[in-house]
Design an enzyme around this catalytic site. Structure first.
Site, PDB file in Angstrom:
ATOM      1  N   CYS A   1      -0.845  -3.065   4.029  1.00  0.00           N
ATOM      2  CA  CYS A   1      -0.754  -1.727   3.427  1.00  0.00           C
ATOM      3  C   CYS A   1      -2.110  -1.196   2.983  1.00  0.00           C
ATOM      4  O   CYS A   1      -2.340   0.014   2.992  1.00  0.00           O
ATOM      5  CB  CYS A   1       0.231  -1.712   2.263  1.00  0.00           C
ATOM      6  SG  CYS A   1      -0.135  -2.856   0.927  1.00  0.00           S
TER       7      CYS A   1
ATOM      8  N   HIS B   1       1.851  -2.278  -3.850  1.00  0.00           N
ATOM      9  CA  HIS B   1       1.799  -1.510  -2.615  1.00  0.00           C
ATOM     10  C   HIS B   1       0.703  -0.452  -2.687  1.00  0.00           C
ATOM     11  O   HIS B   1       0.493   0.167  -3.735  1.00  0.00           O
ATOM     12  CB  HIS B   1       3.169  -0.855  -2.398  1.00  0.00           C
ATOM     13  CG  HIS B   1       3.324  -0.182  -1.073  1.00  0.00           C
ATOM     14  ND1 HIS B   1       2.940  -0.759   0.106  1.00  0.00           N
ATOM     15  CD2 HIS B   1       3.820   1.048  -0.741  1.00  0.00           C
ATOM     16  CE1 HIS B   1       3.219   0.067   1.108  1.00  0.00           C
ATOM     17  NE2 HIS B   1       3.727   1.169   0.609  1.00  0.00           N
TER      18      HIS B   1
END
Length: 340
Positions: A102, A178
């Site tokens: 990510c 994230h």
């Protein structure tokens, strides 16, 4: 904004399926020096990453032009904050299909949507953008995952590990972090989150409005969803190379007519030269820190512990460390030893 915790998982490590050994990507530390070196490793020039320490407007102003923001947060499976757009092929967006990617995913999506004279993508990113131009987000994600040159740069920041421990803990109990990107595209603010089906349209940007004034309250609102005391956030800005910007300003003051007086012009040049020196020193520090990140200190640590054990010093050091970690117990023992 503390994020350096390699023992915690990223969200896609818990939710993504089907990753193979060929596609293994390492966890990436949320650090401007790491992201800046990754940009250089991708072959892109004219860009760097700076950390944002405050949501105050002044914390952003001195870094402008800011081309995009990278936000790291503790992931919660909430509905998107805006409308998920699936009909915008002109926006480069790639779905995430492998674990732990990510960080690079957010960075590359920002870079491939940039159209700025300061930024040159270079061959690797330009080729990826052209090849993926007519593909769907899932196929773009597959292409990104299989781009060996990008994965090699990403994995160059892998932490050395002496032991591989099987994690049998329930994934529901693991804190997941994230990375997502925010940037303005054609008069609208978008969030680029590889775990979603498409870019998330968050709102309009007024004709004379700074896009940062639109995104700041959105990020602040995202932070307020968490419990009081939660500090595991990190915000970084994708900006033009600061050294180049300062050097360009110096060149303009030297070569072009200026409304400033000679004395003021010389003072401004001296200030800009000092800024250039600071940027060079920062890049030198980044290189040094990244060398240390890559260096494997584990053999040295193991040998040191072995030597301390053989010379009979290790037990005393361990006892001293225990005393420091439990000061209340040490104080109680000392009081118990006092004469009554």
């Amino acid at each position: 904004m503390d994020t350096d915790n390699p023992g915690q998982a990223t969200v896609e490590a818990v939710t993504a399926k089907g990753a193979t050994a060929v596609n293994n990507w390492c966890l990436i530390e949320s650090d401007p020096g790491v992201f800046t070196e990754m940009i250089s490793g991708f072959g892109c020039t004219g860009a760097q990453v700076e950390e944002i320490w405050s949501m105050n407007a002044d914390a952003f102003r001195h870094l402008e032009p800011i081309h995009g923001l990278i936000f790291l947060f503790k992931w919660m499976d909430n509905k998107p904050a805006g409308r998920v757009v699936t009909d915008r092929s002109d926006i480069f967006f790639a779905r995430q299909v492998v674990t732990n990617a990510c960080a690079t995913q957010a960075l590359i999506c920002l870079l491939l949507n940039l159209q700025h004279e300061d930024i040159e993508l270079g061959p690797i990113l330009s080729e990826l953008k052209i090849f993926c131009q007519d593909l769907c987000p899932d196929c773009r994600g597959q292409c990104l995952a299989k781009e060996e040159r990008i994965r090699k740069v990403h994995n160059s920041f892998a932490r050395p590990e002496l032991f591989v421990v099987e994690d049998s803990a329930d994934s529901e109990d693991v804190d997941c972090y994230h990375f997502v990107g925010f940037m303005p595209i054609k008069g609208k603010l978008y969030e680029l989150d590889g775990m979603k089906e498409g870019p998330i349209e968050l709102g309009e940007i007024g004709q004379h409005q700074n896009w940062l004034d639109v995104v700041r309250p959105i990020i602040e609102g995202r932070m307020k969803r968490y419990s009081v005391g939660e500090i595991h956030f990190n915000l970084m800005a994708l900006v033009s190379d600061r050294q180049r910007c300062y050097e360009r300003q110096i060149q303009m003051l030297v070569e072009l007519p200026s409304p400033l007086s000679y004395a003021d012009c010389q003072a401004e040049i001296a200030t800009l030269i000092s800024f250039v020196k600071l940027e060079k020193e920062k890049k030198r520090r980044y290189r040094k820190e990244n060398i240390r990140r890559r260096h494997n200190y584990l053999p040295f640590i193991v040998e040191l512990l072995k030597q301390l054990g053989e010379t009979g010093q290790l037990l005393a050091i361990c006892d001293k460390a225990k005393d420091r970690s439990c000061p209340s117990k040490s104080n109680k023992d000392a009081m118990d030893q006092q004469p009554q």
